[in-house]
Design an enzyme around this catalytic site. Sequence first.
Site, short mmCIF file in Angstrom:
data_model
loop_
_atom_site.label_atom_id
_atom_site.label_comp_id
_atom_site.label_asym_id
_atom_site.label_seq_id
_atom_site.Cartn_x
_atom_site.Cartn_y
_atom_site.Cartn_z
N HIS A 76 0.85 -1.20 0.00
CA HIS A 76 0.00 0.00 0.00
C HIS A 76 0.88 1.24 0.00
CE1 HIS A 76 0.47 0.85 4.39
NE2 HIS A 76 0.35 -0.45 4.57
N ASP A 78 0.18 4.39 1.25
CA ASP A 78 0.02 5.40 2.30
C ASP A 78 0.79 5.01 3.56
OD1 ASP A 78 -1.87 3.26 2.52
OD2 ASP A 78 -2.96 4.40 4.05
N GLU A 145 -4.77 2.26 2.80
CA GLU A 145 -4.92 1.01 3.56
C GLU A 145 -5.07 1.28 5.03
OE1 GLU A 145 -3.33 -2.40 5.98
OE2 GLU A 145 -2.55 -0.35 5.76
N HIS A 460 3.26 2.77 13.35
CA HIS A 460 2.18 3.68 13.74
C HIS A 460 2.58 4.57 14.91
CE1 HIS A 460 -1.16 0.88 11.89
NE2 HIS A 460 -0.10 1.03 11.11
#
Length: 489
Positions: A76, A78, A145, A460
Amino acid sequence: MIMLTSLKPNSLWVIFNQICQIPHPSHHEQMITKYLVDFANRHKIECHLDKVGNVLLRKPATNGMEHIPSIALQAHMDMVPQKNEETQHDFLVDPIKPYIDGEWVKAKGTTLGADNGVGLASALAVLIDPEVEHGPIEVLITVSEETGMVGAFGLQPNWLQSHYLINTDSEDEGEIFTGCAGGVDFKSTFAINYAVIPEVHDTFLRLSLKGLKGGHSGCDIHLGRGNAIKLLVRFFAEYAQEINFRLADFYGGSLRNAIPREAFAEISLNRQDLAKFQSLITQYHQVLESELNHVEPSIQFIATEISQDKLKRVLNADHQQKLINWLNSAPNGVIRMCDNMPTVVETSLNLGIVDIKENQISAYFLIRSQVDSAKDAVVATLISHSQLANANYEISGGYSGWTPNLDSQLLKLAEGKYNQIFAQKAKIMIIHAGLECGLFTKHYPHLDMISIGPTIVSPHSPDEKVNIQSVEKYWSLLCAILKSADQLK
């Protein structure tokens, strides 16, 4: 300073370094899409875009390998935009600043974007590295995603030509993933009423609970890390009730799929209660250090005086207590482990964001489970929790997990190559996170899929880092699978 472009495999790291220079948070992928299209044009690679923004690249086989089955590599485009409070960074404009720290590549004060930038870079590197031997190759690059798998949900049928797919979004080298959790978003909201600041309140504070590690709400949920929202509201529920304070604001977290690292509140109180309030903060900080020292060694809990101009109003007493009770009783964390794989989380939820806007407070949860019925049970719990508070709720973005296929030909090939190259067995795993593979089966039920990747720690979060040696090992495995794809039936 050692540069990323000096690392091996060189083609992969050069491309990853380029990706870091391009802003690409979820739903802001215009610039990375342009990069991908330009990349394809520059290298004379077939390129297609679909209506939701996914990119599909195709390249013919290396000479003499035309008979090998086609394999799709998938990533993905992003990244998750997270930064430390003191870091000045605009994810829509500023480049990520990667640097080498011993065995790791990190970023300065922000997420690195190794999730899934390294996987994306590896797929692009396969297309242009003259040393990589392969059959027909497709590279599927999906959009957004991280915020609901938008690209995977919108993937059109009859676009992919391959019968085999390698997802590059795993985060543990040496592990081959063949299944993943499903997920669903849950938002709970209730109206709040305000009151004027009590006349006896002449002191105004901003409370900051920060310094937590945060991390991926699936892959890291079992590590016992603190949720800043839950920890801050616990203070109000358990320690501060004896103080006549009034809450003006409460907010924390920024993504429903990241464990909140920071939470904040603004309050008013009488100055004569300030010393007692500060002592309660110190007491609670000591409790947190005692309870969480092994997993959260850098936790901070501080109060800073602010101007009254910052506070125009406060919550009325009833709604203040309702808010505290509601958040303090909200479920969060691991619900159940897998019976047949005791080290793998089966079901969990993450309270990822709380904010007050206008006259309402909202809480955002992400629920994950390998078992759809267990996921539904957590949704039912949150519905009950909302109804007890007379809160409204919304359920969205639900998707099923990826059911493991232990008879997968691609899995057997990857497992055999790993054993051959590294003289050790790879672990066959299910990941407690949402991989796009499960959604691909809707339009491509025939796809034989696995997921592999390098070791990425604390995705994250601004502590995200990728292990350099693991990238090289991951690349070796990927290239070996492609070279030996004639073994696939």
